[in-house]
Design a protein around this motif. Structure first.
Motif, PDB file in Angstrom:
ATOM      1  N   ASP A 349      30.579  15.274 -50.113  1.00  0.00           N
ATOM      2  CA  ASP A 349      30.136  15.341 -48.719  1.00  0.00           C
ATOM      3  C   ASP A 349      28.989  14.377 -48.445  1.00  0.00           C
ATOM      4  N   GLN A 350      28.087  14.201 -49.413  1.00  0.00           N
ATOM      5  CA  GLN A 350      26.995  13.247 -49.218  1.00  0.00           C
ATOM      6  C   GLN A 350      27.538  11.829 -49.149  1.00  0.00           C
ATOM      7  N   ASN A 351      28.516  11.514 -49.982  1.00  0.00           N
ATOM      8  CA  ASN A 351      29.141  10.191 -49.923  1.00  0.00           C
ATOM      9  C   ASN A 351      29.762   9.950 -48.554  1.00  0.00           C
ATOM     10  N   ALA A 352      30.419  10.983 -47.990  1.00  0.00           N
ATOM     11  CA  ALA A 352      31.015  10.848 -46.662  1.00  0.00           C
ATOM     12  C   ALA A 352      29.939  10.683 -45.597  1.00  0.00           C
ATOM     13  N   ALA A 353      28.827  11.417 -45.736  1.00  0.00           N
ATOM     14  CA  ALA A 353      27.744  11.315 -44.743  1.00  0.00           C
ATOM     15  C   ALA A 353      27.133   9.914 -44.739  1.00  0.00           C
ATOM     16  N   ILE A 354      26.990   9.316 -45.914  1.00  0.00           N
ATOM     17  CA  ILE A 354      26.456   7.939 -45.990  1.00  0.00           C
ATOM     18  C   ILE A 354      27.419   6.967 -45.316  1.00  0.00           C
ATOM     19  N   ASN A 355      28.718   7.130 -45.561  1.00  0.00           N
ATOM     20  CA  ASN A 355      29.710   6.270 -44.904  1.00  0.00           C
ATOM     21  C   ASN A 355      29.682   6.437 -43.386  1.00  0.00           C
ATOM     22  N   ILE A 356      29.493   7.667 -42.926  1.00  0.00           N
ATOM     23  CA  ILE A 356      29.418   7.930 -41.482  1.00  0.00           C
ATOM     24  C   ILE A 356      28.218   7.213 -40.879  1.00  0.00           C
ATOM     25  N   LEU A 357      27.069   7.275 -41.554  1.00  0.00           N
ATOM     26  CA  LEU A 357      25.874   6.604 -41.037  1.00  0.00           C
ATOM     27  C   LEU A 357      26.054   5.092 -41.019  1.00  0.00           C
ATOM     28  N   LYS A 358      26.624   4.518 -42.073  1.00  0.00           N
ATOM     29  CA  LYS A 358      26.846   3.075 -42.116  1.00  0.00           C
ATOM     30  C   LYS A 358      27.793   2.630 -41.008  1.00  0.00           C
ATOM     31  N   ARG A 359      28.828   3.422 -40.798  1.00  0.00           N
ATOM     32  CA  ARG A 359      29.788   3.072 -39.749  1.00  0.00           C
ATOM     33  C   ARG A 359      29.140   3.144 -38.371  1.00  0.00           C
ATOM     34  N   ALA A 360      28.244   4.108 -38.170  1.00  0.00           N
ATOM     35  CA  ALA A 360      27.551   4.219 -36.880  1.00  0.00           C
ATOM     36  C   ALA A 360      26.611   3.054 -36.651  1.00  0.00           C
ATOM     37  N   LEU A 361      25.878   2.670 -37.681  1.00  0.00           N
ATOM     38  CA  LEU A 361      24.967   1.531 -37.550  1.00  0.00           C
ATOM     39  C   LEU A 361      25.746   0.242 -37.326  1.00  0.00           C
ATOM     40  N   GLY A 362      26.919   0.121 -37.952  1.00  0.00           N
ATOM     41  CA  GLY A 362      27.759  -1.048 -37.705  1.00  0.00           C
ATOM     42  C   GLY A 362      28.330  -1.055 -36.304  1.00  0.00           C
ATOM     43  N   THR A 363      28.529   0.119 -35.742  1.00  0.00           N
ATOM     44  CA  THR A 363      29.077   0.210 -34.385  1.00  0.00           C
ATOM     45  C   THR A 363      28.125  -0.366 -33.358  1.00  0.00           C
ATOM     46  N   VAL A 364      26.839  -0.020 -33.499  1.00  0.00           N
ATOM     47  CA  VAL A 364      25.861  -0.473 -32.510  1.00  0.00           C
ATOM     48  C   VAL A 364      25.222  -1.795 -32.894  1.00  0.00           C
ATOM     49  N   GLY A 365      25.648  -2.372 -34.027  1.00  0.00           N
ATOM     50  CA  GLY A 365      25.158  -3.692 -34.401  1.00  0.00           C
ATOM     51  C   GLY A 365      23.729  -3.684 -34.854  1.00  0.00           C
ATOM     52  N   HIS A 366      23.282  -2.617 -35.507  1.00  0.00           N
ATOM     53  CA  HIS A 366      21.897  -2.526 -35.952  1.00  0.00           C
ATOM     54  C   HIS A 366      21.875  -2.093 -37.402  1.00  0.00           C
ATOM     55  N   THR A 367      21.051  -2.723 -38.238  1.00  0.00           N
ATOM     56  CA  THR A 367      21.049  -2.416 -39.664  1.00  0.00           C
ATOM     57  C   THR A 367      19.701  -1.926 -40.159  1.00  0.00           C
ATOM     58  N   GLY A 368      18.681  -1.932 -39.327  1.00  0.00           N
ATOM     59  CA  GLY A 368      17.359  -1.493 -39.760  1.00  0.00           C
ATOM     60  C   GLY A 368      17.051  -0.090 -39.280  1.00  0.00           C
ATOM     61  N   THR A 369      15.769   0.240 -39.242  1.00  0.00           N
ATOM     62  CA  THR A 369      15.345   1.559 -38.773  1.00  0.00           C
ATOM     63  C   THR A 369      15.512   1.647 -37.276  1.00  0.00           C
ATOM     64  N   TRP A 370      16.037   2.753 -36.819  1.00  0.00           N
ATOM     65  CA  TRP A 370      16.352   2.929 -35.393  1.00  0.00           C
ATOM     66  C   TRP A 370      15.121   3.461 -34.677  1.00  0.00           C
ATOM     67  N   ILE A 371      14.452   2.621 -33.877  1.00  0.00           N
ATOM     68  CA  ILE A 371      13.267   3.081 -33.160  1.00  0.00           C
ATOM     69  C   ILE A 371      13.356   2.752 -31.684  1.00  0.00           C
ATOM     70  N   ASP A 372      14.389   1.988 -31.277  1.00  0.00           N
ATOM     71  CA  ASP A 372      14.502   1.615 -29.876  1.00  0.00           C
ATOM     72  C   ASP A 372      15.212   2.702 -29.095  1.00  0.00           C
ATOM     73  N   ARG A 373      14.993   2.690 -27.793  1.00  0.00           N
ATOM     74  CA  ARG A 373      15.624   3.679 -26.933  1.00  0.00           C
ATOM     75  C   ARG A 373      17.072   3.300 -26.669  1.00  0.00           C
ATOM     76  N   ARG A 374      17.846   4.297 -26.236  1.00  0.00           N
ATOM     77  CA  ARG A 374      19.284   4.108 -26.087  1.00  0.00           C
ATOM     78  C   ARG A 374      19.642   3.122 -24.998  1.00  0.00           C
ATOM     79  N   SER A 375      18.715   2.842 -24.062  1.00  0.00           N
ATOM     80  CA  SER A 375      19.037   1.936 -22.964  1.00  0.00           C
ATOM     81  C   SER A 375      19.319   0.522 -23.463  1.00  0.00           C
TER      82      SER A 375
END
Length: 411
Positions: A349-375
């Motif tokens: 399950d942890q392996n799947a959770a890491i893949n889910i996070l990587k796929r989400a970061l790839g979706t929004v085109g961001h690879t660093g720490t998420w600190i910006d607002r959704r706008s």
């Protein structure tokens, strides 16, 4: 938009009047649906006009407030519009053709037909159904809101009594400091969820724990003579037990979702089709008991409220792919440890959770720490593998989130 709910206290005759109003609402809704079936080219406004015709032809329909009849017609139109939308989107399987309502449990008023007391501790319904004055019991601060902000008032019948809901047009958004953290969540049956950091949340299994009691009350219903007063009492007691389990599951999902959203700037999870998953009869009871859909809808609601980003990604191969090298490591459901030839050894399950996070970061085109607002992420690549749920205004998920607003006073 928020919904405040109070327990309604009244006399037996008032409760009977509420039941009559609910039955009239069902009649109006089904009559409007019958009219649409006979004349498919009718619009929403034609159904509203038909309410006036029903009031002229049926005295019991005329006793109900005119705005309550319109709200019943709008219910019929919402089912029609949903059917057209599913056809337009070419949703696989059944498109949800509108059906006549057999059981109705609520009657809804707009901005007329009711009046709040000056102290806002009671409400009086002024139509000819004879509901009258109901006392409101609850801990919500209704006095803080102006009467003009109340757009709808709904009376709901449940197994443990009657409730009055107020739909209030207010902004529920709050600003939080950046958490400098992102997380991916993999929901499951063994653990409620496992995040990308390896933390787990136990699955409470409320239905499984209460199943013995449910069977006891179900046997009571079976022994009673159908239609007798004792049978009705037994059915009510069974319904109250089901209601208790449902509330436990909802409150658990709500509290977990709030904690996760407040602790992270981005939350990624799988875009699961629970409706299709419960077709597996071996796992249907466990999947329904877990409450994955409730957890997701509260994640999206609190993401909107606190300005956090929630991303639903395609769940395909999240459990099979290696989070280190990306190789496919096939495993059955009974295999709980991910072992890859690259040396990666993690909980499945942890392996799947890491893949889910990587796929989400790839979706929004961001690879660093998420600190910006959704706008900043309003323009998203339409060919991306994920699906922004609470970031793009106008999406279907945002409308779903806005309908959610019943929060515990302690949240």
């Amino acid at each position: 938009m928020i919904i405040l709910e109070f327990k309604a206290r009244g006399k037996k005759a008032q409760y009977q009047s509420i039941d009559k109003a609910i039955r009239t609402t069902k009649f109006v809704r089904n009559s409007c649906l019958r009219l649409w079936m006979d004349n498919k080219r009718l619009s929403k406004y034609d159904l509203n006009k038909y309410c006036k015709t029903l009031a002229k032809n049926f005295s019991f329909a005329n006793e109900l407030n005119s705005t309550a009849r319109q709200a019943a017609a709008e219910r019929a139109w919402s089912s029609i519009a949903r059917f057209f939308e599913n056809c337009k989107k070419k949703v696989p399987g059944k498109k949800g053709f509108p059906k006549f309502q057999k059981h109705c449990r609520s009657v809804e008023y707009k901005q007329s037909g009711w009046k709040l007391s000056p102290d806002k501790k009671s409400i009086t319904f002024s139509d000819k159904k004879g509901i009258g004055k109901l006392k409101l019991k609850g801990t919500w601060d209704l006095w803080r809101f102006d009467k003009n902000l109340i757009k709808r008032v709904r009376i709901v019948k449940r197994a443990d009594g009657y409730y009055v809901q107020f739909c209030i047009s207010v902004d529920v958004k709050e600003q939080l400091e950046p958490a400098d953290a992102t997380v991916g969540l993999d929901v499951g049956l063994k653990e409620f969820y496992t995040d990308s950091r390896g933390n787990t949340e136990p699955n409470p299994r409320f239905y499984r724990k209460g199943e013995k009691r449910l069977k006891f009350y179900q046997r009571r219903v079976s022994r009673r003579k159908k239609g007798s007063s004792n049978c009705k009492k037994a059915i009510n007691r069974l319904g109250r037990q089901h209601l208790k389990i449902s509330r436990q599951r909802e409150e658990h999902a709500k509290r977990l979702a709030r904690c996760v959203i407040r602790s992270n700037d981005l939350v990624a999870y799988e875009d699961l089709r629970v409706k299709n998953m419960v077709k597996n009869h071996c796992l249907a009871k466990s999947i329904n008991d877990a409450g994955w859909y409730q957890f997701r809808k509260w994640l999206e609601h609190f993401g909107t409220k606190f300005g956090r980003v929630t991303v639903a990604v395609n769940p395909a191969y999240t459990s099979q792919n290696c989070s280190e090298c990306g190789e496919i490591v096939k495993k059955s459901l009974s295999t709980r440890t991910h072992v890859c030839k690259c040396g990666c050894r993690l909980d499945r399950d942890q392996n799947a959770a890491i893949n889910i996070l990587k796929r989400a970061l790839g979706t929004v085109g961001h690879t660093g720490t998420w600190i910006d607002r959704r706008s900043r992420y309003a323009n998203v690549d339409p060919n991306a593998s994920g699906d922004l749920t609470s970031t793009v205004l106008g999406s279907g998920q945002v409308q779903q989130v806005e309908s959610l607003s019943e929060e515990s006073p302690r949240l």
